[in-house]
Design a protein around this motif. Sequence first.
Motif, PDB file in Angstrom:
ATOM      1  N   ALA A  35       0.842  -1.199   0.000  1.00  0.00           N
ATOM      2  CA  ALA A  35       0.000   0.000   0.000  1.00  0.00           C
ATOM      3  C   ALA A  35       0.874   1.245   0.000  1.00  0.00           C
ATOM      4  CB  ALA A  35      -0.924  -0.007   1.208  1.00  0.00           C
ATOM      5  N   ARG A  36       0.606   2.150  -0.920  1.00  0.00           N
ATOM      6  CA  ARG A  36       1.331   3.404  -0.996  1.00  0.00           C
ATOM      7  C   ARG A  36       0.585   4.455  -0.204  1.00  0.00           C
ATOM      8  NH1 ARG A  36       1.609   7.165  -5.316  1.00  0.00           N
ATOM      9  NH2 ARG A  36       0.350   5.740  -6.580  1.00  0.00           N
ATOM     10  N   THR A  37       1.310   5.235   0.578  1.00  0.00           N
ATOM     11  CA  THR A  37       0.702   6.234   1.456  1.00  0.00           C
ATOM     12  C   THR A  37       0.824   7.620   0.847  1.00  0.00           C
ATOM     13  OG1 THR A  37       1.208   4.937   3.420  1.00  0.00           O
ATOM     14  CG2 THR A  37       0.740   7.254   3.758  1.00  0.00           C
ATOM     15  N   GLY A  38      -0.258   8.382   0.906  1.00  0.00           N
ATOM     16  CA  GLY A  38      -0.233   9.756   0.441  1.00  0.00           C
ATOM     17  C   GLY A  38      -0.175  10.716   1.607  1.00  0.00           C
ATOM     18  N   VAL A  39       0.547  11.798   1.444  1.00  0.00           N
ATOM     19  CA  VAL A  39       0.687  12.781   2.521  1.00  0.00           C
ATOM     20  C   VAL A  39      -0.092  14.044   2.165  1.00  0.00           C
ATOM     21  CG1 VAL A  39       2.926  11.894   3.241  1.00  0.00           C
ATOM     22  CG2 VAL A  39       2.812  13.702   1.525  1.00  0.00           C
ATOM     23  N   ILE A  40      -0.456  14.799   3.181  1.00  0.00           N
ATOM     24  CA  ILE A  40      -1.135  16.074   3.015  1.00  0.00           C
ATOM     25  C   ILE A  40      -0.229  17.159   3.586  1.00  0.00           C
ATOM     26  CG2 ILE A  40      -3.202  17.410   3.551  1.00  0.00           C
ATOM     27  CD1 ILE A  40      -4.706  14.808   3.899  1.00  0.00           C
ATOM     28  N   ALA A  41      -0.025  18.214   2.837  1.00  0.00           N
ATOM     29  CA  ALA A  41       0.870  19.291   3.262  1.00  0.00           C
ATOM     30  C   ALA A  41       0.124  20.625   3.208  1.00  0.00           C
ATOM     31  CB  ALA A  41       2.107  19.339   2.374  1.00  0.00           C
ATOM     32  N   PHE A  42       0.631  21.573   3.995  1.00  0.00           N
ATOM     33  CA  PHE A  42       0.083  22.933   3.992  1.00  0.00           C
ATOM     34  C   PHE A  42       1.191  23.896   4.358  1.00  0.00           C
ATOM     35  CE2 PHE A  42      -1.901  26.570   6.156  1.00  0.00           C
ATOM     36  CZ  PHE A  42      -2.767  26.996   5.159  1.00  0.00           C
ATOM     37  N   ASP A  43       1.325  24.962   3.572  1.00  0.00           N
ATOM     38  CA  ASP A  43       2.370  25.962   3.802  1.00  0.00           C
ATOM     39  C   ASP A  43       1.934  26.912   4.923  1.00  0.00           C
ATOM     40  OD1 ASP A  43       4.435  27.730   3.732  1.00  0.00           O
ATOM     41  OD2 ASP A  43       4.045  28.478   1.705  1.00  0.00           O
ATOM     42  N   ARG A  44       2.512  26.751   6.098  1.00  0.00           N
ATOM     43  CA  ARG A  44       2.122  27.549   7.255  1.00  0.00           C
ATOM     44  C   ARG A  44       2.570  28.998   7.159  1.00  0.00           C
ATOM     45  NH1 ARG A  44       4.100  25.274  12.878  1.00  0.00           N
ATOM     46  NH2 ARG A  44       5.905  26.554  12.381  1.00  0.00           N
ATOM     47  N   ARG A  45       3.516  29.284   6.272  1.00  0.00           N
ATOM     48  CA  ARG A  45       3.964  30.674   6.141  1.00  0.00           C
ATOM     49  C   ARG A  45       2.838  31.549   5.590  1.00  0.00           C
ATOM     50  NH1 ARG A  45       9.032  29.621   2.430  1.00  0.00           N
ATOM     51  NH2 ARG A  45       7.423  28.301   1.510  1.00  0.00           N
ATOM     52  N   ALA A  46       1.994  30.992   4.756  1.00  0.00           N
ATOM     53  CA  ALA A  46       0.770  31.650   4.274  1.00  0.00           C
ATOM     54  C   ALA A  46       1.038  33.058   3.755  1.00  0.00           C
ATOM     55  CB  ALA A  46      -0.279  31.673   5.396  1.00  0.00           C
ATOM     56  N   ALA A  47       1.974  33.170   2.809  1.00  0.00           N
ATOM     57  CA  ALA A  47       2.288  34.478   2.235  1.00  0.00           C
ATOM     58  C   ALA A  47       1.069  35.051   1.518  1.00  0.00           C
ATOM     59  CB  ALA A  47       3.459  34.344   1.257  1.00  0.00           C
ATOM     60  N   GLY A  48       0.759  36.304   1.781  1.00  0.00           N
ATOM     61  CA  GLY A  48      -0.362  36.977   1.151  1.00  0.00           C
ATOM     62  C   GLY A  48      -1.640  36.954   1.964  1.00  0.00           C
ATOM     63  N   LEU A  49      -1.664  36.177   3.029  1.00  0.00           N
ATOM     64  CA  LEU A  49      -2.883  36.054   3.820  1.00  0.00           C
ATOM     65  C   LEU A  49      -3.217  37.342   4.556  1.00  0.00           C
ATOM     66  CD1 LEU A  49      -5.185  34.341   4.923  1.00  0.00           C
ATOM     67  CD2 LEU A  49      -3.634  33.487   6.693  1.00  0.00           C
ATOM     68  N   THR A  50      -2.201  38.027   5.064  1.00  0.00           N
ATOM     69  CA  THR A  50      -2.452  39.262   5.810  1.00  0.00           C
ATOM     70  C   THR A  50      -3.167  40.296   4.941  1.00  0.00           C
ATOM     71  OG1 THR A  50      -0.515  38.894   7.215  1.00  0.00           O
ATOM     72  CG2 THR A  50      -1.374  41.141   7.103  1.00  0.00           C
ATOM     73  N   GLY A  51      -2.756  40.415   3.687  1.00  0.00           N
ATOM     74  CA  GLY A  51      -3.416  41.352   2.784  1.00  0.00           C
ATOM     75  C   GLY A  51      -4.871  40.999   2.545  1.00  0.00           C
ATOM     76  N   ILE A  52      -5.165  39.698   2.421  1.00  0.00           N
ATOM     77  CA  ILE A  52      -6.549  39.258   2.222  1.00  0.00           C
ATOM     78  C   ILE A  52      -7.402  39.622   3.438  1.00  0.00           C
ATOM     79  CG2 ILE A  52      -8.033  37.219   2.015  1.00  0.00           C
ATOM     80  CD1 ILE A  52      -5.852  35.903   0.360  1.00  0.00           C
ATOM     81  N   VAL A  53      -6.854  39.423   4.631  1.00  0.00           N
ATOM     82  CA  VAL A  53      -7.603  39.695   5.858  1.00  0.00           C
ATOM     83  C   VAL A  53      -7.862  41.188   6.024  1.00  0.00           C
ATOM     84  CG1 VAL A  53      -7.571  39.517   8.374  1.00  0.00           C
ATOM     85  CG2 VAL A  53      -6.753  37.605   6.989  1.00  0.00           C
ATOM     86  N   ILE A  54      -6.823  42.006   5.826  1.00  0.00           N
ATOM     87  CA  ILE A  54      -6.987  43.458   5.994  1.00  0.00           C
ATOM     88  C   ILE A  54      -7.975  44.001   4.964  1.00  0.00           C
ATOM     89  CG2 ILE A  54      -5.820  45.681   5.847  1.00  0.00           C
ATOM     90  CD1 ILE A  54      -3.338  44.356   6.989  1.00  0.00           C
ATOM     91  N   LYS A  55      -7.814  43.606   3.713  1.00  0.00           N
ATOM     92  CA  LYS A  55      -8.738  44.052   2.670  1.00  0.00           C
ATOM     93  C   LYS A  55     -10.168  43.599   2.983  1.00  0.00           C
ATOM     94  CE  LYS A  55      -9.829  43.347  -2.230  1.00  0.00           C
ATOM     95  NZ  LYS A  55      -9.419  42.645  -3.478  1.00  0.00           N
ATOM     96  N   GLY A  56     -10.319  42.332   3.379  1.00  0.00           N
ATOM     97  CA  GLY A  56     -11.647  41.821   3.683  1.00  0.00           C
ATOM     98  C   GLY A  56     -12.287  42.541   4.852  1.00  0.00           C
ATOM     99  N   PHE A  57     -11.498  42.832   5.882  1.00  0.00           N
ATOM    100  CA  PHE A  57     -12.029  43.527   7.057  1.00  0.00           C
ATOM    101  C   PHE A  57     -12.479  44.938   6.707  1.00  0.00           C
ATOM    102  CE2 PHE A  57     -11.674  46.297  10.706  1.00  0.00           C
ATOM    103  CZ  PHE A  57     -12.285  45.574  11.712  1.00  0.00           C
ATOM    104  N   LEU A  58     -11.626  45.686   6.022  1.00  0.00           N
ATOM    105  CA  LEU A  58     -11.942  47.089   5.728  1.00  0.00           C
ATOM    106  C   LEU A  58     -13.119  47.210   4.757  1.00  0.00           C
ATOM    107  CD1 LEU A  58      -8.359  48.616   5.443  1.00  0.00           C
ATOM    108  CD2 LEU A  58      -9.989  48.865   7.320  1.00  0.00           C
ATOM    109  N   LEU A  59     -13.133  46.393   3.707  1.00  0.00           N
ATOM    110  CA  LEU A  59     -14.236  46.469   2.752  1.00  0.00           C
ATOM    111  C   LEU A  59     -15.541  45.969   3.358  1.00  0.00           C
ATOM    112  CD1 LEU A  59     -12.553  45.405  -0.630  1.00  0.00           C
ATOM    113  CD2 LEU A  59     -13.199  47.693   0.154  1.00  0.00           C
ATOM    114  N   SER A  60     -15.469  44.994   4.238  1.00  0.00           N
ATOM    115  CA  SER A  60     -16.685  44.548   4.934  1.00  0.00           C
ATOM    116  C   SER A  60     -17.213  45.660   5.830  1.00  0.00           C
ATOM    117  CB  SER A  60     -16.396  43.296   5.760  1.00  0.00           C
ATOM    118  OG  SER A  60     -16.025  42.208   4.939  1.00  0.00           O
ATOM    119  N   LEU A  61     -16.289  46.436   6.411  1.00  0.00           N
ATOM    120  CA  LEU A  61     -16.682  47.535   7.297  1.00  0.00           C
ATOM    121  C   LEU A  61     -17.390  48.638   6.519  1.00  0.00           C
ATOM    122  CD1 LEU A  61     -16.446  48.578  10.257  1.00  0.00           C
ATOM    123  CD2 LEU A  61     -14.340  49.727   9.548  1.00  0.00           C
TER     124      LEU A  61
END
Length: 429
Positions: free
Chosen positions: A13-39
């Motif tokens: 049986a071959r095993t598959g792995v799941i990965a996620f980039d925790r550095r999350a580059a660009g996320l801060t911009g999405i959050v700030i933009k989303g917060f201000l425009l929602s406001l």
Amino acid sequence: MNQFEGVPSQAPARTGVIAFDRRAAGLTGIVIKGFLLSLVTFSIYRFWYISNLRRFFWGRTIVAGSPAEYLGTGKELFLGFVVALAILVPVYLVLFLLGFAIPALAPFAAPISFVFLFVLGQYALFRGRRYRASRTRWRGIRLAQDGSGFAYAGRASLWWLATILTLGLAFPFMRAALERFRIDHTLIGQSRMRSTATGRSILLPWLMFYIVGLLPIIASLLALLAASGFDLPSDLLIQDPATEKSKLIFNPAYADTPLSLYGGLVLGAASVSIPLAVILIPYYRARETRAFLNAASLGAARLASSLRARQFYWPYFLYMLALIGFVSALGIVFALLVPILAADNPSAGTQAAVLAASALLYLGALIGFTVIYVRTVTVRLWHAVATTTQIENLPALEAVLASSRPPASGLNEGLADALDVGGALEIGF
């Protein structure tokens, strides 16, 4: 047709792995933009903000070497929300008018409304998951969910009733039963997932949470009800006459009665149990997430999770440290900003400077708290669940064929949002 035909049963049986980039580059911009425009749009932009967040997290979750995709749009969510409101507003109006049209129903109007909206909320939760599944794709294969939302709402309502009647002891069995229903109606392409989740697998962590966080409060409340003959006086709590604020205090008229003693027990139990319950929530969530992931399968392919409770505690610990540092920095900025504003506006005086600085810092604090939570809690919890989960017998998953099933409507999640039971992101499958 057998989706898994051709997969060698005796091959390693071959095993598959799941990965996620925790550095999350660009996320801060999405959050700030989303917060201000929602406001500035009075929260209308939140539908696009939610879609951007999902697209970000889905796209950075790499399953067996291939990223997932989120295909939903903010326009779909917004239109679904508008249609849901067009359905719900008349319902609210009918329930409101019933109390006036039929005076005998007036005392029952609030309970009837609560039960109806609760059941509708369970329906909306299931249908909202259907929308998210239909907008998720991996290697060109779209996920889906079938099954009746009414059937799910009925099951959930009966299980909640059983949980209330057993004073919370049925909760893990309810969670497992509803998890089985959701997963058993989840499709990946033409193949159906299955879940073997059981209440016993999460009974011990729930009992730890229950005994420490809920049982003392429940026991003290039952003692208070027994002392009052299960008929609590309506004036047990009154407004404090010594203050202008609407602060409730225990009525001094009952100071020398058993109600005073047992009321004090309730307050004492709550003051100890509630903080302990908050501390145990990440432990229970981690154990439940791991148990449910280990119970999920797609034919011969199975999920295997090694998630630990400490991986759910660490993000909240970092969040508290980050908040302390951020609030301290805001305090320093406030102390430096007030003299500068007061000097630039001598006619306005110090009070106006303080108000201006407070407004600016309040907005900055809201943005900062949101960014810190998403980056330290949401990202790390997502990373913890993803990277501790493996796919056993990966060839069985790779043999899945795409389906021609059409995607679900945005109304599915619009109803959940209108009832305030929907969420931007859900940690776990």
